[in-house]
Design a protein around this motif. Structure first.
Motif, PDB file in Angstrom:
ATOM      1  N   TYR A  79       0.857  -1.185   0.000  1.00 48.36           N
ATOM      2  CA  TYR A  79       0.000   0.000   0.000  1.00 48.36           C
ATOM      3  C   TYR A  79       0.896   1.239   0.000  1.00 48.36           C
ATOM      4  N   PRO A  80       0.524   2.286  -0.724  1.00 48.13           N
ATOM      5  CA  PRO A  80       1.411   3.451  -0.862  1.00 48.13           C
ATOM      6  C   PRO A  80       1.573   4.215   0.442  1.00 48.13           C
ATOM      7  N   SER A  81       2.757   4.804   0.601  1.00 45.53           N
ATOM      8  CA  SER A  81       2.980   5.705   1.723  1.00 45.53           C
ATOM      9  C   SER A  81       2.610   7.120   1.275  1.00 45.53           C
ATOM     10  N   LYS A  82       2.737   8.066   2.154  1.00 42.74           N
ATOM     11  CA  LYS A  82       2.412   9.441   1.797  1.00 42.74           C
ATOM     12  C   LYS A  82       3.404  10.009   0.786  1.00 42.74           C
ATOM     13  N   LYS A  83       4.639   9.499   0.820  1.00 40.65           N
ATOM     14  CA  LYS A  83       5.679  10.055  -0.035  1.00 40.65           C
ATOM     15  C   LYS A  83       5.918   9.256  -1.311  1.00 40.65           C
ATOM     16  N   LYS A  85       5.020   6.029  -4.195  1.00 37.20           N
ATOM     17  CA  LYS A  85       4.287   4.934  -4.803  1.00 37.20           C
ATOM     18  C   LYS A  85       5.130   3.672  -4.631  1.00 37.20           C
ATOM     19  N   PHE A 112      -5.815   2.699  -5.595  1.00 38.69           N
ATOM     20  CA  PHE A 112      -5.248   3.865  -4.895  1.00 38.69           C
ATOM     21  C   PHE A 112      -5.416   5.162  -5.669  1.00 38.69           C
ATOM     22  N   TYR A 114      -4.394   6.074  -8.564  1.00 33.66           N
ATOM     23  CA  TYR A 114      -3.161   6.567  -9.186  1.00 33.66           C
ATOM     24  C   TYR A 114      -3.443   7.246 -10.532  1.00 33.66           C
TER      25      TYR A 114
END
Length: 740
Positions: A79-83, A85, A112, A114
């Motif tokens: 799962y992506p972080s805030k910073k 992909k 997500f 994107y």
């Protein structure tokens, strides 16, 4: 490159994302109920093979694969972080086929938002497909070859298995697979993994740097070389940029190689030692049939000739108050190349003996014909109105072959320059590498044998240089503005970006020329093929229209005699005086731009382009578009039994010349018939491509439809393709209109 490890798997920070440095290798097998009516046809996934981080998984239902991916998401924290992909790359060989079955299920996974679905170049045409952190890529596009051929070329341990799988057998997901089927399934993903590993090692890549396609390797090499030249970008790319109109003209003018069969010998076996009528009681004796081709034809054009690399100048437009002639346009060459828009009213061959006409019917725009006569897609005669977009080399050929009634509407010219050293040195590198390694393979084969590991490794490196050399032209000819599509959850393909008007073309070109990764001028690719066609034309004239039997891009079959050989060698000598050359490792000079002899032929027969056969000392050899070279028909004691198209054509005839004569209008190939592709939904043709559970013959099937590959019942050979009738009575002074 900063890295970290999670559960023994390496991750890396690159290009603004976190990459999993282990790829997933995915393959599916499918089955269908073989219904005749497409609306009754049902297809499904019968097995799914996955290889990841050294572990092999076999699934039978698509939902099992999705559950496995969901587990990976959690375990590897995809799962992506805030910073950042995150990216997990999945390789599929022939991804467009497998994704036709999988996308409705893949789209159950989180995306997500994107807003990036990857690179989709047409309906069911994927360069990549992105869903959330998953990026599906095509290893067929990366390798440029079948998995069987790729695994042989890479000389890996677990080569693609052939013949163990019966594609006609109906296999349900609740049925147990045989041992042979399980081996076949497993070897597909093992072969992919081993081939990719060897390819990455050879090119010094990892999963953050590996390109998408086979051509991208050489594009990367060219880019690095051009970026090292501080003058290149302005002088050879940005300053000579095309505007929307000129780009559109070049796109419409672009054509591949000239491929044609001499209409006067069509459907006739031309055999050595016999005499044949060319036309109107003009007879020619055939001593032997010659065959020549050009050495590295497209690279030769790029190294030996100049290209339109100056700033485009609009020289003429029909509203300027004066008239422009074709002769004036041609007079600009060789200082300038030109691109012209010309409206034609009449075109007729100057001499009916011209057996290799170059005017392409497919390149006639806004056409309103009163009458016309075509020879396999080439114009013999036409009257009416049509527009053509012509480079100066093609225009010169047409002006020499045809009497033309025309009006020049617009003409642009560009100063000719040699390609810069930063491109030439890349071509030389691969040309030299190919020649040196070819000599090395020959020497190692003589000393150690063909199966010695040293010979095999040298053969592998030779193939890499061959592919690199052949890809250079492809980089220049790649259309910089290509339509992009997006796909819905129901697998409906919607046009996302198109370039169908001058405004969108202008916007696209502005971005292209400003993009720092872009560096190649499209006009180079357009002129490479034009120059290659013109050079082929020069040799056709040297040989003679009555002696040329067939030409295809960089080769000619012809009636060979001393006079013809002298004419060819005289032209070769003229070319050699201007040709580029390199020095090989053995100290010998190797020249570009040579028209070199191949083994002579004892007989030739052609029907139309890409449909001909020859008899050599080795026997019968066929080239027929759409007819496979061979088809697997049986396995006996572990040996694969094939029927070749030559065997099928012969029908038991032992004399190869008599067998060649079977190649005629209406002949049916029933074994080597080829296949067709049909995309269907869960409940047959034209039904929605959404996941459903259905029952077939008591078996519960989970399917959303997909692509069904159907074997054709037969491939019928036609006398002339495009279904355009050719009238053999055409001759000089004949009233053609009365015959149409």
């Amino acid at each position: 490159m900063k890295t970290f490890t999670r559960y023994g798997i390496e991750f890396a920070f690159a290009k603004g994302a976190i990459y999993c440095m282990e790829a997933v290798f995915l393959d599916i097998e499918t089955s269908n109920n073989h219904a005749e009516d497409p609306k009754d046809l049902r297809t499904w996934i019968s097995s799914i093979q996955v290889l990841f981080n050294g572990k092999y998984y076999l699934f039978r239902y698509p939902e099992e694969l999705i559950k496995w991916f969901e587990g990976l998401y959690k375990k590897l924290k995809l799962y992506p972080s805030k910073k950042f992909k995150k990216k997990l790359i999945i390789y599929i060989h022939n991804a467009s086929y497998d994704l036709s079955y999988l996308i409705p299920y893949i789209n159950m996974l989180p995306d997500f938002d994107y807003s990036n679905q990857g690179i989709i170049e047409g309906p069911n045409k994927f360069l990549s497909y992105v869903r959330g952190s998953l990026e599906f890529r095509c290893s067929y596009i990366l390798s440029g070859m079948s998995l069987e051929k790729w695994s042989k070329e890479m000389n890996i341990e677990h080569k693609k298995q052939v013949g163990l799988y019966d594609y006609d057998k109906v296999i349900y997901p609740d049925q147990e697979l045989t041992d042979k089927e399980q081996i076949y399934d497993k070897y597909d993903v093992l072969a992919m993994q081993e081939c990719l590993a060897k390819q990455m090692e050879y090119h010094g890549d990892n999963l953050t740097t590996i390109p998408f396609s086979a051509t991208s390797y050489i594009r990367r090499t060219l880019r690095r070389s051009c970026n090292n030249d501080k003058y290149y970008r302005n002088e050879y790319f940005y300053d000579n940029r095309l505007n929307a109109e000129l780009y559109d003209y070049m796109l419409k003018s672009y054509a591949g190689g000239m491929t044609h069969n001499n209409r006067f010998y069509r459907d006739t076996v031309i055999e050595a030692g016999k005499e044949y009528e060319f036309i109107n009681n003009e007879f020619i004796f055939v001593n032997i049939i010659g065959h020549r081709d050009f050495k590295s034809h497209y690279p030769s054009q790029m190294t030996c000739y100049d290209f339109p690399l100056g700033q485009p100048q609009l020289i003429y437009k029909s509203d300027m108050g004066f008239y422009m002639t074709i002769g004036e346009i041609l007079s600009w060459y060789p200082t300038f190349s030109s691109m012209s828009v010309i409206r034609f009213y009449n075109a007729e061959l100057k001499d009916y003996r011209i057996s290799m006409p170059f005017m392409q019917f497919s390149k006639c725009y806004e056409a309103r014909f009163n009458s016309k006569m075509l020879d396999n897609g080439r114009v013999l005669y036409a009257s009416g109105e049509w527009i053509m977009f012509l480079d100066n080399l093609t225009l010169k050929i047409l002006s020499e072959q045809y009497d033309l009634e025309y009006e020049v509407l617009e003409s642009w010219r560009m100063l000719n320059k040699p390609l810069p050293d930063c491109i030439i040195k890349v071509i030389d590198k691969y040309f030299k590498g190919k020649s040196d390694k070819k000599n090395l393979v020959h020497n190692l084969t003589e000393e150690f044998g063909k199966l010695d590991p040293k010979t095999i490794e040298a053969e592998f490196e030779l193939m890499q240089d061959k592919k690199g050399l052949n890809s250079i032209y492809g980089c220049t000819a790649t259309n910089p503005l290509r339509d992009q599509f997006e796909v819905t959850d129901k697998v409906e393909f919607l046009l996302k970006q198109s370039y169908n008007d001058l405004d969108s073309i202008h916007e696209g070109l502005t971005k292209y020329y400003k993009g720092r990764n872009n560096f190649l001028a499209y006009q180079v690719g357009v002129w490479v093929t034009a120059a290659a066609r013109y050079e082929l034309y020069e040799y056709i004239k040297a040989i003679g229209y009555n002696k040329c039997l067939y030409c295809d891009t960089d080769s000619i079959f012809y009636i060979k005699d001393e006079e013809t050989e002298a004419a060819i060698e005289a032209l070769n000598a003229e070319k050699k005086r201007k040709a580029h050359k390199i020095i090989l490792d053995n100290g010998k000079e190797e020249y570009y731009d040579e028209f070199t002899p191949e083994p002579d032929c004892l007989a030739f027969k052609g029907l139309h382009s890409k449909c001909y056969g020859v008899v050599t000392e080795k026997g019968l050899e066929l080239t027929i578009a759409g007819v496979p070279a061979r088809t697997l028909v049986d396995i006996k004691d572990g040996e694969l039994i094939y029927v070749t198209r030559e065997e099928e054509l012969a029908q038991g005839e032992k004399d190869p010349v008599k067998a060649l004569d079977h190649l005629s209008n209406g002949f049916e190939f029933k074994i080597n018939a080829g296949v067709s592709a049909l995309y269907i939904g869960a409940e047959g043709f034209e039904s929605p491509r959404i996941p459903q559970v259905i029952e077939i013959d008591g078996h519960v099937i989970h399917t959303a439809g997909g692509c069904v590959i159907r074997k054709l019942d037969k491939k019928v050979i036609r006398d002339v393709d495009f279904n355009i009738k050719f009238n053999e009575n055409y001759q000089e002074g004949f009233d053609i209109d009365s015959m149409l």
